[in-house]
Design an enzyme around this catalytic site. Structure first.
Site, PDB file in Angstrom:
ATOM      1  N   SER B 149       0.839  -1.191   0.000  1.00  0.00           N
ATOM      2  CA  SER B 149       0.000   0.000   0.000  1.00  0.00           C
ATOM      3  C   SER B 149       0.885   1.256   0.000  1.00  0.00           C
ATOM      4  O   SER B 149       1.768   1.381  -0.837  1.00  0.00           O
ATOM      5  CB  SER B 149      -0.928  -0.066   1.212  1.00  0.00           C
ATOM      6  OG  SER B 149      -1.930   0.888   1.149  1.00  0.00           O
ATOM      7  N   ASP B 319      -8.682  -6.562  -4.647  1.00  0.00           N
ATOM      8  CA  ASP B 319      -8.307  -5.277  -4.046  1.00  0.00           C
ATOM      9  C   ASP B 319      -8.828  -4.162  -4.947  1.00  0.00           C
ATOM     10  O   ASP B 319      -8.341  -3.978  -6.056  1.00  0.00           O
ATOM     11  CB  ASP B 319      -6.773  -5.217  -3.926  1.00  0.00           C
ATOM     12  CG  ASP B 319      -6.280  -3.937  -3.262  1.00  0.00           C
ATOM     13  OD1 ASP B 319      -7.107  -3.023  -3.022  1.00  0.00           O
ATOM     14  OD2 ASP B 319      -5.070  -3.866  -2.978  1.00  0.00           O
ATOM     15  N   HIS B 352      -7.996  -5.288  -0.233  1.00  0.00           N
ATOM     16  CA  HIS B 352      -6.707  -4.648   0.014  1.00  0.00           C
ATOM     17  C   HIS B 352      -5.994  -5.268   1.220  1.00  0.00           C
ATOM     18  O   HIS B 352      -4.768  -5.356   1.250  1.00  0.00           O
ATOM     19  CB  HIS B 352      -6.937  -3.146   0.236  1.00  0.00           C
ATOM     20  CG  HIS B 352      -5.673  -2.354   0.318  1.00  0.00           C
ATOM     21  ND1 HIS B 352      -4.693  -2.400  -0.649  1.00  0.00           N
ATOM     22  CD2 HIS B 352      -5.226  -1.480   1.252  1.00  0.00           C
ATOM     23  CE1 HIS B 352      -3.693  -1.589  -0.303  1.00  0.00           C
ATOM     24  NE2 HIS B 352      -3.996  -1.026   0.838  1.00  0.00           N
TER      25      HIS B 352
END
Lengths: 197, 378
Positions: B149, B319, B352
């Site tokens: 991320s 995601d 995610h």
């Protein structure tokens, strides 16, 4: 990999690959060819593979590999961005035949395409006898084969000229030996060097 | 297998750090935790970068809080990033709220908490400050910089800012910049915080309150975006929050009715207990601003031309906050430059969040990548 078990098509393809060039192997499997060609020619290589298992095998070998479905096209790759694009015994597993062929000659300055020849005489006899062929080059039964297209040397050459693909070279093998005549009858594996016409 | 060999440091830096915004930080300190052993040539160091709400505590149990590190399933003896072979460094980023200098710290100029006066820091600033941590340990070149991320953005930025100082970038569930949708989610979170009456324009410390309501909403919206629709359906469905065996009848009220509400409220509450609101604003802004292609007219390939390291890019199919196509943009830009890159797209149901979870295929790829790297070292 020892010299003795190298697939005959590998060495045939290797002859067309220039040292220090860039090469993209579509449907690279566990990276066997990439590993071979890197050792032979010191080329910059990438593989493309869909299967998790094969991608992992490539990472274990230290090969660069991109996980994607070839049916989705080659949007990751720019026009004429590779010296050589290889589609080795993968064409017969792809639904989008025309579009992948157009894509590879877009991306590669030259391309290698190989596939099992359905018109080999032993396959013809099987069909005459009413059964789908199962052979060294087509080792699956009709109900479990990953192949979705069956094609012959004559079929491929007809399509190539239809969609603007120029054939530069052709090698046809049977049992690892190169054939010089009667190829669509006697050959079990066809290997072409092509480019955009 | 040896132990994790956890070492904790508070490293003080007195040389001013010039920030991308034009501001500078005169002096600051960073909380650092390391695991494993740095080899004699100092070639086996791996920097692990954290995302929004994590910290320098990457692996193992913290002796004081007894909390487990945020990437403990990935890092440790015998784990995919094996601390028996690699020296792993976790850094709490500048501006965060786990001990490194940030909005909660005392500004030496005023002797009061920085609060809203803490300068906006960027991914590039973090990378610069992490390079100083490398200097501190005498590490000339990282074997790898790795993150998921926002952490993946730092790994990518390392490749751009210090191409000679990183051999491998592992960019997981990330993107080369945020989409408008992504910035919008951040804006909702910031708006929730800033409109909380307890925010006091960022100087809530002086009032001895925290904008808990804002933080709760910020976390709730964040959490929804970290999960996939399928994942939420599986976890909560339309289940009502009832004691076991009680009938699943509506109560016709705005109290917690559904399991999913209960979960979000719990997550929000927990988050408001430990996270600083100014840090939330600052880190989400750093996310919004990251865009290495911006100075190249939006041409990411041009922006990544300087990269020398090899890269592993990983995404997860479900995601939608950092979708696979965003990872593919990075892959394409690296391919355009004929840089060494491997891309794995993991078919995982967890959205995610998947990058933090123990998925066999995902971990197998990371493990194989590091064991290959280890062979290069020796």
């Amino acid at each position: 990999m020892s010299q003795t078990v190298i697939r005959a098509d590998f060495s045939a393809i290797a002859k067309w690959i220039k040292p220090q060039s860039t090469l993209l192997d579509l449907g690279c499997g566990d990276g066997e060819f990439l590993e071979y060609i890197r050792a032979q020619k010191n080329v910059r290589t990438y593989g493309v593979e869909i299967s998790d298992f094969s991608v992992l095998a490539c990472v274990e070998k230290g090969l660069d590999v991109i996980q994607q479905d070839l049916e989705a096209g080659l949007a990751l790759f720019e026009n004429q961005s590779f010296d050589m694009v290889v589609l080795s015994q993968t064409l017969q597993t792809i639904h989008e035949t025309e579009s992948i062929l157009k894509e590879i000659v877009r991306v590669g300055k030259e391309c290698v395409i190989s596939f099992p020849n359905f018109a080999h005489w032993s396959h013809r006899i099987d069909i005459l006898l009413g059964r789908m062929p199962v052979s060294k080059s087509l080792p699956y039964d009709w109900y479990n084969t990953p192949n979705v297209r069956v094609l012959t040397i004559a079929d491929f050459e007809a399509l190539a000229s239809q969609i603007g693909i120029k054939i530069i070279d052709r090698v046809v093998l049977h049992e690892g030996k190169e054939l010089s005549w009667g190829v669509n009858l006697l050959g079990s594996l066809a290997i072409y060097r092509v480019q955009s016409a | 297998m040896t132990g994790l060999n956890t070492q904790s440091y508070t490293i003080q830096f007195n040389e001013p750090l010039a920030l991308k915004s034009g501001a500078q930080l005169g002096s600051y300190s960073l909380e650092v935790q390391t695991y494993g052993q740095l080899n004699s040539l100092k070639t086996n160091a791996v920097l692990v970068c954290h995302a929004l709400n994590a910290s320098h505590h990457v692996a193992g149990k913290d002796p004081t809080t007894n909390q487990t590190g945020w990437w403990d399933n990935m890092i440790g003896p015998g784990k995919p990033l094996d601390t028996d072979h690699f020296f792993v460094i976790g850094v709490n980023n500048l501006g965060s709220c786990f001990g490194s200098t940030g909005p909660m710290s005392i500004d030496p100029a005023t002797q009061k908490p920085y609060g809203s006066t803490f300068p906006l820091v960027t991914v590039e600033d973090w990378v610069d400050s992490q390079a100083r941590v490398a200097d501190h340990f005498g590490i000339q070149k990282f074997a790898a910089v790795m993150g998921g991320s926002l952490g993946g953005m730092q790994a990518l930025s390392w490749g751009i800012q210090y191409p000679q100082r990183v051999a491998h970038c592992l960019i997981i569930a990330s993107a080369a910049n945020l989409s408008a949708q992504n910035i919008a989610f951040n804006e909702i979170a910031r708006n929730a915080i800033m409109s909380d009456p307890d925010f006091y324009e960022g100087n809530y410390y002086a009032h001895e309150v925290t904008p808990r309501r804002g933080l709760r909403v910020a976390r709730m919206i964040g959490h929804i975006t970290y999960l996939s629709n399928d994942d939420m359906a599986e976890k909560f469905g339309r289940e009502l929050k009832r004691i076991k065996g009680a009938p699943q009848d509506y109560q016709f009220s705005f109290d917690t009715e559904f399991e999913v509400e209960s979960y979000l409220r719990y997550q929000g509450e927990k988050f408001a207990d430990y996270f600083d609101a100014n840090t939330y604003l600052l880190i989400t802004r750093a996310l919004d601003y990251f865009d290495p292609a911006k100075t190249m007219g939006g041409d990411l390939s041009k922006a990544l031309e300087v990269i020398q390291s090899k890269s592993l890019v990983v995404s997860f199919t479900t995601d939608w906050r950092f979708a696979p196509e965003r990872s593919r943009e990075i892959v394409k830009a690296l391919l355009d430059n004929k840089r060494s890159v491997t891309y794995a797209e993991i078919d995982a149901p967890h959205g995610h969040d998947a990058f933090l979870l123990d998925d066999a295929r995902y971990h197998a790829i990371i493990r194989a990548y590091f064991s290959r790297m280890q062979k290069e070292l020796t």
